[in-house]
Design an enzyme around this catalytic site. Sequence first.
Site, mmCIF file in Angstrom:
data_model
loop_
_atom_site.group_PDB
_atom_site.id
_atom_site.type_symbol
_atom_site.label_atom_id
_atom_site.label_comp_id
_atom_site.label_asym_id
_atom_site.label_seq_id
_atom_site.Cartn_x
_atom_site.Cartn_y
_atom_site.Cartn_z
ATOM 1 N N SER A 24 30.292 -33.116 -3.534
ATOM 2 C CA SER A 24 30.664 -34.238 -4.401
ATOM 3 C C SER A 24 30.058 -33.977 -5.779
ATOM 4 O O SER A 24 29.050 -33.254 -5.881
ATOM 5 C CB SER A 24 30.081 -35.528 -3.820
ATOM 6 O OG SER A 24 30.113 -36.577 -4.779
ATOM 7 N N TYR A 75 23.749 -40.796 1.005
ATOM 8 C CA TYR A 75 24.977 -40.025 0.746
ATOM 9 C C TYR A 75 24.707 -38.945 -0.300
ATOM 10 O O TYR A 75 25.035 -37.770 -0.106
ATOM 11 C CB TYR A 75 26.083 -40.963 0.260
ATOM 12 C CG TYR A 75 27.365 -40.245 -0.138
ATOM 13 C CD1 TYR A 75 28.305 -39.913 0.827
ATOM 14 C CD2 TYR A 75 27.626 -39.905 -1.466
ATOM 15 C CE1 TYR A 75 29.483 -39.254 0.475
ATOM 16 C CE2 TYR A 75 28.791 -39.257 -1.822
ATOM 17 C CZ TYR A 75 29.722 -38.936 -0.850
ATOM 18 O OH TYR A 75 30.886 -38.276 -1.197
HETATM 19 N N1 LIG Z 1 36.807 -40.217 -2.356
HETATM 20 C C1 LIG Z 1 35.859 -39.847 -3.186
HETATM 21 O O1 LIG Z 1 35.633 -40.464 -4.254
HETATM 22 C C2 LIG Z 1 35.010 -38.625 -2.885
HETATM 23 C C3 LIG Z 1 34.244 -38.078 -3.935
HETATM 24 C C4 LIG Z 1 33.455 -36.974 -3.664
HETATM 25 C C5 LIG Z 1 33.431 -36.423 -2.391
HETATM 26 N N2 LIG Z 1 34.197 -36.961 -1.402
HETATM 27 C C6 LIG Z 1 34.112 -36.362 -0.066
HETATM 28 O O2 LIG Z 1 35.389 -35.991 0.387
HETATM 29 C C7 LIG Z 1 35.424 -36.060 1.812
HETATM 30 C C8 LIG Z 1 36.616 -36.872 2.251
HETATM 31 O O3 LIG Z 1 36.446 -38.202 1.772
HETATM 32 P P1 LIG Z 1 37.672 -39.216 1.604
HETATM 33 O O4 LIG Z 1 37.426 -39.902 0.326
HETATM 34 O O5 LIG Z 1 38.951 -38.524 1.860
HETATM 35 O O6 LIG Z 1 37.308 -40.245 2.791
HETATM 36 P P2 LIG Z 1 38.215 -41.043 3.831
HETATM 37 O O7 LIG Z 1 39.559 -41.334 3.295
HETATM 38 O O8 LIG Z 1 37.359 -42.154 4.305
HETATM 39 O O9 LIG Z 1 38.385 -39.976 5.023
HETATM 40 C C9 LIG Z 1 37.288 -39.575 5.785
HETATM 41 C C10 LIG Z 1 37.774 -38.796 6.982
HETATM 42 O O10 LIG Z 1 36.637 -38.336 7.723
HETATM 43 C C11 LIG Z 1 36.815 -38.682 9.094
HETATM 44 N N3 LIG Z 1 35.496 -38.835 9.703
HETATM 45 C C12 LIG Z 1 34.494 -39.701 9.365
HETATM 46 N N4 LIG Z 1 33.452 -39.527 10.176
HETATM 47 C C13 LIG Z 1 33.775 -38.527 11.031
HETATM 48 C C14 LIG Z 1 33.100 -37.895 12.114
HETATM 49 N N5 LIG Z 1 31.861 -38.246 12.485
HETATM 50 N N6 LIG Z 1 33.734 -36.890 12.770
HETATM 51 C C15 LIG Z 1 34.983 -36.509 12.418
HETATM 52 N N7 LIG Z 1 35.663 -37.078 11.408
HETATM 53 C C16 LIG Z 1 35.074 -38.081 10.742
HETATM 54 C C17 LIG Z 1 37.654 -39.973 9.066
HETATM 55 O O11 LIG Z 1 38.356 -40.211 10.260
HETATM 56 P P3 LIG Z 1 37.751 -41.147 11.450
HETATM 57 O O12 LIG Z 1 37.083 -42.320 10.792
HETATM 58 O O13 LIG Z 1 38.913 -41.509 12.294
HETATM 59 O O14 LIG Z 1 36.780 -40.269 12.176
HETATM 60 C C18 LIG Z 1 38.634 -39.614 7.946
HETATM 61 O O15 LIG Z 1 39.673 -38.810 8.446
HETATM 62 C C19 LIG Z 1 34.068 -36.648 2.243
HETATM 63 O O16 LIG Z 1 33.204 -35.609 2.621
HETATM 64 C C20 LIG Z 1 33.576 -37.320 0.986
HETATM 65 O O17 LIG Z 1 32.171 -37.408 0.939
HETATM 66 C C21 LIG Z 1 34.982 -38.045 -1.613
#
Ligand SMILES: NC(=O)c1ccc[n+]([C@@H]2O[C@H](COP(=O)([O-])OP(=O)(O)OC[C@H]3O[C@@H](n4cnc5c(N)ncnc54)[C@H](OP(=O)(O)O)[C@@H]3O)[C@@H](O)[C@H]2O)c1
Length: 258
Positions: free
Chosen positions: A131, A144
């Site tokens: 991130s 986080y």
């Molecule tokens: N969105 C942002 O602003 C942002 C910025 C920087 C970095 N990121 C990073 O990008 C990545 C994806 O984030 P996103 O924004 O796409 O989030 P999201 O829409 O909430 O998706 C998260 C995904 O992770 C899965 N997940 C959560 N806990 C899990 C576990 N213990 N085992 C397996 N799967 C799990 C969820 O499915 P289930 O709940 O069904 O398991 C879901 O498919 C993350 O690592 C996040 O930290 C996001």
Amino acid sequence: MITGGSSGIGFELARQLVALGNTVAITGRDTTNLQAAQSRLPGLKIFRSDVTDPRAIPALCERVVADLPALNVLINCAGIMRKIDLQKASLKLEDVTREIETNLNGTIWMDLQFLPHLKRQGNAAIVNVSSGLAFVPMPISPVYSASKAAIHAFTLSLRVQLKNTSVKVFELAPPGTDTPLFWGDFTREDVGGLKPMSVEMLAKRAIAGVKKDVLEIRPGLANALKLGSRIAPKFMLSQIGKSVDLMHVRSRNSALSS
Ligand SMILES: NC(=O)c1ccc[n+]([C@@H]2O[C@H](COP(=O)([O-])OP(=O)(O)OC[C@H]3O[C@@H](n4cnc5c(N)ncnc54)[C@H](OP(=O)(O)O)[C@@H]3O)[C@@H](O)[C@H]2O)c1
């Protein structure tokens, strides 16, 4: 193979990679969400698995490799992000480190379990998703931010240790991106009115970065955060830290009203 591919960045990466002709598998904990993703993307392979369970990961690897023997890319996208008031008396020690277990331990365990298989491929890659907050922490999400800084450090080390193998190691450091995670625990004020990047643009930039061998992919504001962390670290932290005051005001108000 994309962990956390049923939502947000993981799902969009899956969508764009399928459109480019790849065979893509995703994981997640919720079967309904996985099936919904598959119905939107016919041909998508789905595997229910929790990255926080170290006993489930070897079994997952066995099933995936049996089904997809040519698998050559692992993208660690599964992640959670919460706002945590570190002064809250009701915090439970076993709950407060959930981001470390999912974001950090999950990434390390998946990397190591899939590594022997990836090394047997002629041309392979690991993409660890950190991130922009790996470079400057967001104090209202302290655990986080710590998990993402640790993913950054681990990925640097992994890259050095794998330099003589066929496995390239990438880090994708997204900026605030328009997904359920971004809005889940946060208000517009919490994120300083930031307009998140669209998930389509983020995934496009990520895939373009991998294609061009950019080992640390920092789209949009993530690049500014890295630069700012070098040039003006105190200023950057004080800006991102402003939402702590808001969190304290809200905690005081809710304590008064209860
Ligand atoms: N969105 C942002 O602003 C942002 C910025 C920087 C970095 N990121 C990073 O990008 C990545 C994806 O984030 P996103 O924004 O796409 O989030 P999201 O829409 O909430 O998706 C998260 C995904 O992770 C899965 N997940 C959560 N806990 C899990 C576990 N213990 N085992 C397996 N799967 C799990 C969820 O499915 P289930 O709940 O069904 O398991 C879901 O498919 C993350 O690592 C996040 O930290 C996001």
